[in-house]
Motif scaffolding. Structure first.
Motif, mmCIF file in Angstrom:
data_model
loop_
_atom_site.group_PDB
_atom_site.id
_atom_site.type_symbol
_atom_site.label_atom_id
_atom_site.label_comp_id
_atom_site.label_asym_id
_atom_site.label_seq_id
_atom_site.Cartn_x
_atom_site.Cartn_y
_atom_site.Cartn_z
ATOM 1 N N GLY A 101 28.818 -0.584 -31.874
ATOM 2 C CA GLY A 101 27.874 0.504 -31.634
ATOM 3 C C GLY A 101 27.380 0.599 -30.204
ATOM 4 N N ASP A 102 27.870 -0.249 -29.303
ATOM 5 C CA ASP A 102 27.403 -0.150 -27.915
ATOM 6 C C ASP A 102 27.974 1.108 -27.254
ATOM 7 O OD1 ASP A 102 29.832 -0.534 -26.358
ATOM 8 O OD2 ASP A 102 29.792 -2.640 -26.892
ATOM 9 N N LYS A 103 27.378 1.480 -26.127
ATOM 10 C CA LYS A 103 27.806 2.687 -25.418
ATOM 11 C C LYS A 103 28.680 2.354 -24.209
ATOM 12 C CE LYS A 103 23.896 5.516 -26.871
ATOM 13 N NZ LYS A 103 22.737 6.342 -26.452
ATOM 14 N N PHE A 133 20.519 0.581 -30.094
ATOM 15 C CA PHE A 133 21.594 -0.401 -30.253
ATOM 16 C C PHE A 133 21.058 -1.836 -30.247
ATOM 17 C CE2 PHE A 133 24.577 -2.961 -27.475
ATOM 18 C CZ PHE A 133 25.378 -3.399 -28.507
#
Length: 315
Positions: free
Chosen positions: A158-160, A14
């Motif tokens: 797109g981060d978790k 990421f």
């Protein structure tokens, strides 16, 4: 010394993808090391980027692939330990090995990703091993120009973190939240990437350690409320006390997909908050979470679905 060939460990992830894209745009020749080349296929079309499969824990393999490199950026880190990767191996031994290889090969520039709150006496293994990695690098500062960045949580498309909780908020009628009063100072991934790239050839950043954080501090509960606001979805939040937070994390450790661990809970005992603003030498004005979050979470709410329908209908 002019740097042109940059090797990035963890460049397909990421944060790494954002940094690699900026390095490519700046004209650097970038080599991205990854365990599986297929995992970095989104980088294949960048004109100045080469993706190489490499087991970075293998000293000889890493030594070979780094030959001829001018600078190294290490972004590799894990949030959960497993049978094949421990905090000590990834956060401590790898940076120590990497620094030794750079010193042996005459590579004079190394930038390391650590974590805000990393300290030798921190309550979690995650933070203690991050601090051990920093110490291993600083032991070779007489041979290598090292810069260490210590970010709070990093958000962006797109981060978790924000994306995971956006999904949970949509699926669950009630959010049961561990450590609801833990504090964070989130920073946008593009701002982090700019800090790395801007520091690369700036001699004023050599030998320095920088905390990276956004303009505002939030509790864990407030972060979820902000995500709910963007999604236009409201859910009750039940905050757990310390004991129940550990119980929840223990249960989650047995799930097929690890969402939380007891070590994560221990990490949240230390507020992920910076004691200093971003220094002017990095030439970055951090973006506010409220300004960026709607740009990538809006697709998850009803308005976003309506906008997609209009776009598809060319209206």
């Amino acid at each position: 010394m002019q740097l042109s060939k940059i090797c990035v460990l963890g460049g397909s992830g990421f944060v790494g993808s954002a940094i690699v894209a900026k390095l490519d745009a700046a004209g650097y020749a970038v080599t991205v090391l990854t365990r599986r080349r297929e995992a970095a296929k989104h980088l294949f079309l960048l004109p100045n980027v080469t993706v190489v499969e490499c087991d970075v824990l293998d000293y000889h393999a890493l030594n070979t692939v780094l030959r001829g490199t001018d600078a190294v950026i290490n972004l590799i880190g894990i949030l959960h330990q497993g049978h094949h990767a421990s905090f000590n191996a990834i956060h401590h031994q790898l940076p120590a090995q990497l620094a030794k290889i750079c010193a042996d090969l005459g590579i004079k520039r190394l930038i390391q990703m650590s974590s805000l709150g990393a300290h030798e006496h921190a309550p979690s293994q995650y933070l203690r091993t991050k601090a051990a990695g920093e110490a291993a690098l600083k032991a070779l500062q007489d041979k290598i120009n090292i810069t260490i960045f210590k970010p709070s949580i990093i958000f962006g498309r797109g981060d978790k973190f924000t994306n995971l909780f956006a999904t949970l908020i949509k699926l669950l009628p009630v959010v049961v939240l561990a450590k609801p009063n833990a504090k964070f100072q989130p920073i946008w991934v593009e701002d982090v990437a700019s800090c790395f790239v801007n520091s690369l050839q700036n001699m004023d950043t050599y030998g320095q350690t920088y905390e990276l954080a956004g303009p505002k501090v939030y509790t864990f509960r407030e972060l979820l409320q902000q995500i709910m606001h963007v999604l236009s979805i409201q859910r009750p939040i039940i905050g757990l006390n310390n004991t129940l937070s550990y119980v929840q994390a223990l249960i989650m450790e047995f799930l097929p997909v690890k969402l939380m661990s007891r070590d994560n809970i221990k990490s949240m005992e230390v507020d992920s908050v910076s004691q200093q603003p971003l220094p002017a030498v990095l030439v970055v004005e951090p973006s506010a979470l409220e300004a960026v979050l709607p740009e990538y979470l809006v697709d998850r709410n009803a308005r976003g679905a309506y906008d997609r329908f209009r776009s598809a209908a060319a209206r």
